[in-house]
Design a protein around this motif. Structure first.
Motif, PDB file in Angstrom:
ATOM      1  N   GLU A  51       0.842  -1.206   0.000  1.00  0.00           N
ATOM      2  CA  GLU A  51       0.000   0.000   0.000  1.00  0.00           C
ATOM      3  C   GLU A  51       0.880   1.261   0.000  1.00  0.00           C
ATOM      4  N   GLY A  69      -7.196   3.749   1.300  1.00  0.00           N
ATOM      5  CA  GLY A  69      -6.436   2.498   1.194  1.00  0.00           C
ATOM      6  C   GLY A  69      -6.779   1.615   2.377  1.00  0.00           C
ATOM      7  N   ILE A  89      -7.684   1.803  -2.913  1.00  0.00           N
ATOM      8  CA  ILE A  89      -6.634   0.783  -3.072  1.00  0.00           C
ATOM      9  C   ILE A  89      -6.790  -0.381  -2.102  1.00  0.00           C
ATOM     10  N   ILE A 109      -7.068  -1.518  -7.729  1.00  0.00           N
ATOM     11  CA  ILE A 109      -6.944  -0.053  -7.713  1.00  0.00           C
ATOM     12  C   ILE A 109      -8.111   0.552  -8.502  1.00  0.00           C
TER      13      ILE A 109
END
Ligand code: LIP
Length: 277
Positions: A51, A69, A89, A109
Motif C-alpha cells: 500500500e 487504502g 486501493i 486499484i
C-alpha cells in the motif's frame, strides 16, 4: 488535449505490476500474520508495504489526488469518498489466500471522480492477469476484451460468493441461509476465489454468472465494479436498490434477470458502513 484518465490508467497498471512483483516475491516468505477486525481478518507486512509503495508512487505523479487504502484506514485514516479524484486501493485482495499460498491474490486499484469509479485495475498477480476498465471504453484482460456470460437461466449458472471475515453468529446464519437458498434453486454450482476483486473479474470474464457478498469493503470492489459494468454486467445492492460502494453489500451479475433472482434468495443484513463516523 491531455487525457488525465488515460494517464491514471497507465499509472495504475504500471504500479499494480510493480506491486504484483513484490507480492509474488513475498508469497512464500511473509509468515508474520497479524489480525484486524476479527481473528480471521488477516494482514501482513506485505499488505502494508505494498500500500505504501502504491500511495508513494501515485503521490509523486498526482500530488493533488486523495486516497482510500485498506491499510491506511486500518491505521486510522478516514474512509470518506468525496467528489475529489480519489484512488481506492486494496494492496492485497485475498490476504488469507496470500498467507496460505492459495493461488488467487489481487492488487485492486479503483479511481473515482465525483464519487463515480472512472478507472478500475485488478491485477491477479499470481496468474499474471491484468484486468482493466475505463468508463465507457470497455473491460479487458491482458488487452483482450471481456464480455459477461449471456446466460439468463439461473439453473444453468455458477454463482460466486464468500464467507467474509465476520464470525458473528447471526451474520454467519444469514450467510448460510442465503447460500442454502441459492444452492437449492438449484444452480450448477457455487464458487469463491477468496478475493472479491477476482470474483468480480470472473463475472466480467463470463466464467460465473454472478457474485454476491455482504461484508466486503469499498477497496475490495471499487475497481472490480467497473470491470463488471464495462464487460456488460450489472451491479445491485443485495436488496435490489442501486449499489452503494460504501454499504459493504454487493451483487454483480451478467444481467438483471440473474441479479434479481439472486436478490430474492439473499437474507440481507447491514454491516457497519465503510464511511460510518
Ligand atoms: C477480502 C475479500 C474476500 C472477502 C473478505 C475480505 P482482503 O479482502 O476480498 O473475498 O470475503 O470479506 O474483504 O481482506 O483480503 O483484502
Amino acid at each position: 488535449m491531455v487525457d488525465i484518465l488515460q494517464n491514471v490508467m497507465d499509472h495504475a497498471v504500471a504500479v499494480a505490476r510493480k506491486a504484483g512483483e513484490v507480492v509474488r516475491d513475498a508469497v512464500r516468505d511473509d509468515r508474520k500474520v497479524m489480525t484486524k477486525s476479527s481473528a480471521v481478518d488477516l494482514v501482513t507486512q506485505t499488505d502494508q508495504k505494498v500500500e505504501q509503495l502504491i500511495i508513494q508512487s501515485v503521490k509523486e505523479k498526482f500530488p493533488e489526488h486523495r486516497f482510500i487504502g485498506e491499510e491506511s484506514v486500518a491505521a486510522g485514516e478516514p474512509c470518506i469518498l468525496t467528489d475529489d479524484p480519489t484512488w481506492i486501493i486494496d494492496p492485497i485482495d485475498g490476504t488469507t489466500n496470500f498467507v496460505h499460498t492459495f493461488p488467487f491474490v489481487a492488487i485492486s486499484i479503483g479511481f473515482s471522480i465525483n464519487k463515480r469509479v472512472e478507472v478500475g485495475v485488478v491485477y491477479s498477480c499470481l496468474e499474471d492477469k491484468m484486468f482493466t476498465a475505463r468508463r465507457g471504453k470497455g473491460a479487458f484482460c491482458n488487452g483482450e476484451p471481456l464480455q459477461v456470460s449471456d446466460q439468463t437461466d439461473i439453473h444453468q449458472s455458477i454463482i460466486a460468493t464468500e464467507f467474509g471475515s465476520s464470525r458473528d453468529p447471526e451474520a454467519v446464519d444469514k450467510i448460510f441461509c442465503s447460500l442454502r437458498n441459492i444452492l437449492n434453486l438449484p444452480v450448477h454450482g457455487v464458487r469463491g476465489a477468496g478475493t472479491a476483486a477476482i470474483n468480480m473479474c470472473l463475472v466480467a470474464s463470463g466464467c460465473v454468472e454472478a457474485y454476491y457478498e455482504i461484508g466486503i469493503h469499498v477497496w475490495d470492489v471499487a475497481a472490480g465494479s467497473l470491470v463488471v459494468l464495462e464487460a456488460g454486467g450489472v451491479l445491485m445492492d443485495v436488496e435490489g436498490a442501486d449499489v452503494d460502494l460504501m454499504s459493504r453489500r454487493i451483487v454483480a451479475a451478467n444481467n438483471r434477470t440473474i441479479a434479481e433472482i439472486i436478490v430474492k434468495e439473499i437474507t440481507p443484513f447491514g454491516p457497519i458502513r465503510d464511511d460510518a463516523p
